[in-house]
Design a protein around this motif. Structure first.
Motif, PDB file in Angstrom:
ATOM      1  N   ALA A  91      -1.794   0.779   1.608  1.00  0.00           N
ATOM      2  CA  ALA A  91      -1.827   1.085   0.178  1.00  0.00           C
ATOM      3  C   ALA A  91      -2.438  -0.063  -0.606  1.00  0.00           C
ATOM      4  O   ALA A  91      -3.218   0.147  -1.549  1.00  0.00           O
ATOM      5  CB  ALA A  91      -0.415   1.387  -0.322  1.00  0.00           C
ATOM      6  N   ALA A  92      -2.106  -1.281  -0.207  1.00  0.00           N
ATOM      7  CA  ALA A  92      -2.692  -2.437  -0.897  1.00  0.00           C
ATOM      8  C   ALA A  92      -4.202  -2.491  -0.680  1.00  0.00           C
ATOM      9  O   ALA A  92      -4.976  -2.740  -1.623  1.00  0.00           O
ATOM     10  CB  ALA A  92      -2.029  -3.726  -0.399  1.00  0.00           C
ATOM     11  N   VAL A  93      -4.655  -2.238   0.557  1.00  0.00           N
ATOM     12  CA  VAL A  93      -6.094  -2.260   0.848  1.00  0.00           C
ATOM     13  C   VAL A  93      -6.803  -1.143   0.088  1.00  0.00           C
ATOM     14  O   VAL A  93      -7.863  -1.353  -0.525  1.00  0.00           O
ATOM     15  CB  VAL A  93      -6.326  -2.138   2.366  1.00  0.00           C
ATOM     16  CG1 VAL A  93      -7.809  -1.970   2.665  1.00  0.00           C
ATOM     17  CG2 VAL A  93      -5.784  -3.360   3.083  1.00  0.00           C
ATOM     18  N   VAL A  94      -6.211   0.059   0.120  1.00  0.00           N
ATOM     19  CA  VAL A  94      -6.831   1.190  -0.590  1.00  0.00           C
ATOM     20  C   VAL A  94      -6.866   0.908  -2.085  1.00  0.00           C
ATOM     21  O   VAL A  94      -7.849   1.221  -2.773  1.00  0.00           O
ATOM     22  CB  VAL A  94      -6.050   2.486  -0.293  1.00  0.00           C
ATOM     23  CG1 VAL A  94      -6.494   3.617  -1.209  1.00  0.00           C
ATOM     24  CG2 VAL A  94      -6.244   2.889   1.167  1.00  0.00           C
ATOM     25  N   ALA A 119      -7.534  11.442  -2.989  1.00  0.00           N
ATOM     26  CA  ALA A 119      -7.923  11.148  -1.606  1.00  0.00           C
ATOM     27  C   ALA A 119      -7.017  10.089  -0.975  1.00  0.00           C
ATOM     28  O   ALA A 119      -6.794  10.102   0.243  1.00  0.00           O
ATOM     29  CB  ALA A 119      -9.374  10.684  -1.561  1.00  0.00           C
ATOM     30  N   ALA A 120      -6.492   9.163  -1.803  1.00  0.00           N
ATOM     31  CA  ALA A 120      -5.682   8.066  -1.254  1.00  0.00           C
ATOM     32  C   ALA A 120      -4.338   8.563  -0.738  1.00  0.00           C
ATOM     33  O   ALA A 120      -3.851   8.079   0.292  1.00  0.00           O
ATOM     34  CB  ALA A 120      -5.467   6.991  -2.316  1.00  0.00           C
ATOM     35  N   VAL A 121      -3.722   9.521  -1.430  1.00  0.00           N
ATOM     36  CA  VAL A 121      -2.397   9.995  -1.007  1.00  0.00           C
ATOM     37  C   VAL A 121      -2.452  10.643   0.383  1.00  0.00           C
ATOM     38  O   VAL A 121      -1.677  10.270   1.281  1.00  0.00           O
ATOM     39  CB  VAL A 121      -1.823  10.958  -2.065  1.00  0.00           C
ATOM     40  CG1 VAL A 121      -0.525  11.593  -1.549  1.00  0.00           C
ATOM     41  CG2 VAL A 121      -1.565  10.228  -3.375  1.00  0.00           C
ATOM     42  N   PRO A 122      -3.349  11.607   0.630  1.00  0.00           N
ATOM     43  CA  PRO A 122      -3.428  12.139   2.005  1.00  0.00           C
ATOM     44  C   PRO A 122      -3.813  11.083   3.037  1.00  0.00           C
ATOM     45  O   PRO A 122      -3.354  11.133   4.184  1.00  0.00           O
ATOM     46  CB  PRO A 122      -4.509  13.231   1.907  1.00  0.00           C
ATOM     47  CG  PRO A 122      -4.571  13.588   0.465  1.00  0.00           C
ATOM     48  CD  PRO A 122      -4.270  12.332  -0.271  1.00  0.00           C
ATOM     49  N   LEU A 123      -4.655  10.131   2.622  1.00  0.00           N
ATOM     50  CA  LEU A 123      -5.042   9.077   3.558  1.00  0.00           C
ATOM     51  C   LEU A 123      -3.830   8.250   3.982  1.00  0.00           C
ATOM     52  O   LEU A 123      -3.645   7.943   5.168  1.00  0.00           O
ATOM     53  CB  LEU A 123      -6.099   8.180   2.917  1.00  0.00           C
ATOM     54  CG  LEU A 123      -6.567   6.979   3.759  1.00  0.00           C
ATOM     55  CD1 LEU A 123      -7.204   7.466   5.059  1.00  0.00           C
ATOM     56  CD2 LEU A 123      -7.546   6.122   2.973  1.00  0.00           C
ATOM     57  N   LEU A 124      -2.991   7.897   3.005  1.00  0.00           N
ATOM     58  CA  LEU A 124      -1.793   7.112   3.334  1.00  0.00           C
ATOM     59  C   LEU A 124      -0.828   7.930   4.191  1.00  0.00           C
ATOM     60  O   LEU A 124      -0.198   7.385   5.113  1.00  0.00           O
ATOM     61  CB  LEU A 124      -1.100   6.643   2.047  1.00  0.00           C
ATOM     62  CG  LEU A 124      -1.855   5.593   1.228  1.00  0.00           C
ATOM     63  CD1 LEU A 124      -1.104   5.268  -0.043  1.00  0.00           C
ATOM     64  CD2 LEU A 124      -2.062   4.324   2.047  1.00  0.00           C
TER      65      LEU A 124
END
Length: 543
Positions: free
Chosen positions: A45-48, A222-227
């Motif tokens: 999450a920090a990287v994203v 896009a970030a939520v499904p990625l995490l």
């Protein structure tokens, strides 16, 4: 104090808390898989977040840069068009006000279709601000939309310039929404009065804001499904590693509980399978060694028990013969009398050793029992002082009892407790080197204790634990004047454990040693602390 009603209310409140929240900290400490998954998700999450912030900044800068280039070019084009239109008006056919109005109306008409507003300042030579009046501007636009720093720049003839601003309107203006925008300043000269005027073009950034918001939402979506995907993959990978470890832990716990036949199931030929194979081999070797040791221990206990019992009959016969010879000592020659005296002394020592061996065999067989009653440890200490007074006098040592002045009563077997204290005092006299031996007695609400302190040779590092081993001696070369067997402290430790108490030792080379016996006031009560310190006060002061 908390009332019963308050305690019940607190319990009801805790019962309402979800089990996940109540047991969450314990689950976090015990689960490697949970810590790995959470740590990976947080790091991801920090990287994203950092990458997303960087991309949004790059997108914003690109949008603004393109918008600025476009509006500056458009403003310059509008200014050139206005200059051409003004040049086409005959000087004699138009006055100053008419030319200003024509200029503004021309640009307003183009701005209404292209989405920008316009402000025409008073003549530069008059030094009048927009707020002072006299300016021409798009109807509904507030003059405060032009920053004062921008006005100050065009107090004289300057080339085209731009800056960011906040567009404000007094009512709805077609194609000119409120919010962030860009103001571009450019100058024209009216033929009617030959004065320079500043044209301020105000362009909104609404489209760029919408584009940036769309990009931000897309990245967030896009970030939520990625995490979630990262969390799932991490959970799956760690599960493949943690599951064999958990199985090994369960098998190790069963082995520790005595289920020596437990083994790990071996699957595949990877590193985990090889680890399981090695673990099973280790468990098999341990099982074999433990069984051998158990058998040796059983044989040893049986040997000690059998020998101890078998020796009682011949030693009784020898004792009877020794008593007869010892009673006839006055009628014997000096050499034979001395031999009879030595025989009597060594028989006493042999009987003591035999009694200790029998007691050890009872402990090993689990046959030792307590005859509990209320015992005052102060009285026990006094009796032991009287018993050992002759030995102390022989060693030029004093045994000093520090009477607490109050009874220190505990539920115990008086015979066993007295034996423990006697062993501790005798051992202290042996190692006191003609210095005083001190006995301290104390008690509190849950426990009672006796501490025996000597100021002799002391104990070296690690010897405070070894001193309770059977037949162990700190210095085998030292003479044992008390006739001990080497089993006294071992028996004392077993007697203490039988009471559910503690027997602990402290020592320092050259500063003496202290042994502390702690018993629960009531049998079955678990000890949590001792009323007497293990390290003496004088030793703590010099430490």
């Amino acid at each position: 104090m908390t009332s019963p009603a308050g305690s019940s209310g607190l319990r009801r409140l805790l019962d309402r808390v979800p089990a996940v929240l109540r047991h969450g900290p314990a689950f976090w400490r015990r689960s490697v898989q949970a810590r790995v998954v959470v740590s990976t998700v947080l790091l991801s999450a920090a990287v994203v977040g950092v990458v997303g912030w960087f991309l949004i900044q790059q997108t914003r800068d690109g949008l603004l840069e393109n918008r600025v280039d476009a509006v500056v070019q458009e403003a310059e084009s509008e200014t050139e068009t206005a200059r051409a239109a003004l040049a086409a008006i005959p000087v004699l056919d138009a006055d100053e006000s008419a030319q200003q109005q024509a200029l503004v109306e021309l640009i307003q008409a183009r701005g209404a279709t292209r989405g920008f507003g316009v402000v025409l300042s008073p003549p530069i030579s008059e030094g009048v601000r927009l707020a002072d009046g006299g300016a021409k501007f798009t109807e509904g636009l507030e003059l405060a939309s032009v920053p004062e720093t921008m006005e100050a720049r065009f107090d004289s003839v300057r080339p085209t310039a731009w800056t960011f601003t906040d567009i404000r309107t007094s009512r709805e203006v077609t194609g000119l929404p409120e919010g962030p925008g860009i103001v571009v300043g450019s100058q024209v000269r009216l033929p009617a009065d030959d004065n320079a005027y500043t044209l301020y073009y105000l362009y909104p950034l609404a489209e760029q804001q919408e584009t940036l918001a769309l990009v931000s939402r897309a990245m967030l979506v896009a970030a939520v499904p990625l995490l979630l995907l990262i969390a799932g993959l991490t959970w799956l990978v760690t599960r493949q590693v943690v599951t064999p470890i958990r199985m090994a832990r369960r098998v190790a716990e069963r082995l520790a509980a005595g289920q020596l036949q437990e083994r790990l199931r071996v699957r595949g030929e990877d590193d985990l399978a090889r680890l399981a194979t090695s673990f099973n081999q280790m468990a098999s070797n341990l099982q074999k060694q433990i069984r051998q040791l158990e058998e040796l221990s059983r044989l040893q206990r049986r040997f000690v028990s059998d020998v101890s019992h078998e020796l009682r009959t011949p030693i009784t016969t020898v004792r009877m013969a020794s008593d007869v010879i010892h009673d006839a000592k006055p009628f014997l020659d000096p050499v034979t009398g001395r031999a009879a005296e030595l025989l009597q002394k060594e028989l006493d020592r042999f009987e003591t050793l035999l009694a200790d061996l029998l007691e050890i065999s009872r402990f090993d067989a689990g046959a030792a029992v307590l005859e509990a009653e209320d015992v005052d440890l102060v009285d026990v200490a006094r009796r032991v002082v009287d018993m050992t007074s002759v030995l102390a006098a022989q060693r030029d040592t004093r045994v000093v009892l520090h009477d607490p002045g109050t009874p220190c009563v505990a539920e115990a077997d008086v015979r066993r407790v007295e034996r423990v204290v006697r062993n501790l005092v005798t051992n202290a006299i042996d190692h006191a080197e003609s210095r005083d031996v001190e006995i301290f007695v104390g008690s509190d609400r849950r426990s009672a204790a006796i501490a025996v302190r000597d100021h002799g040779v002391g104990l070296g590092p690690g010897e405070s634990a070894m001193v309770f081993n059977r037949f162990w001696r700190a210095d085998p070369a030292r003479a044992r004047t008390s006739g001990g067997t080497g089993l006294g402290l071992s028996i004392s430790l077993e007697d203490t454990h039988l009471h559910g108490g503690w027997l602990q030792a402290w020592g320092r080379p050259g500063e003496g040693a202290q042994f502390r016996l702690t018993l629960p006031r009531t049998l079955g009560t678990q000890l949590r602390h001792s009323p007497l310190p293990l390290v003496p006060d004088d030793a703590r002061e010099t430490a």
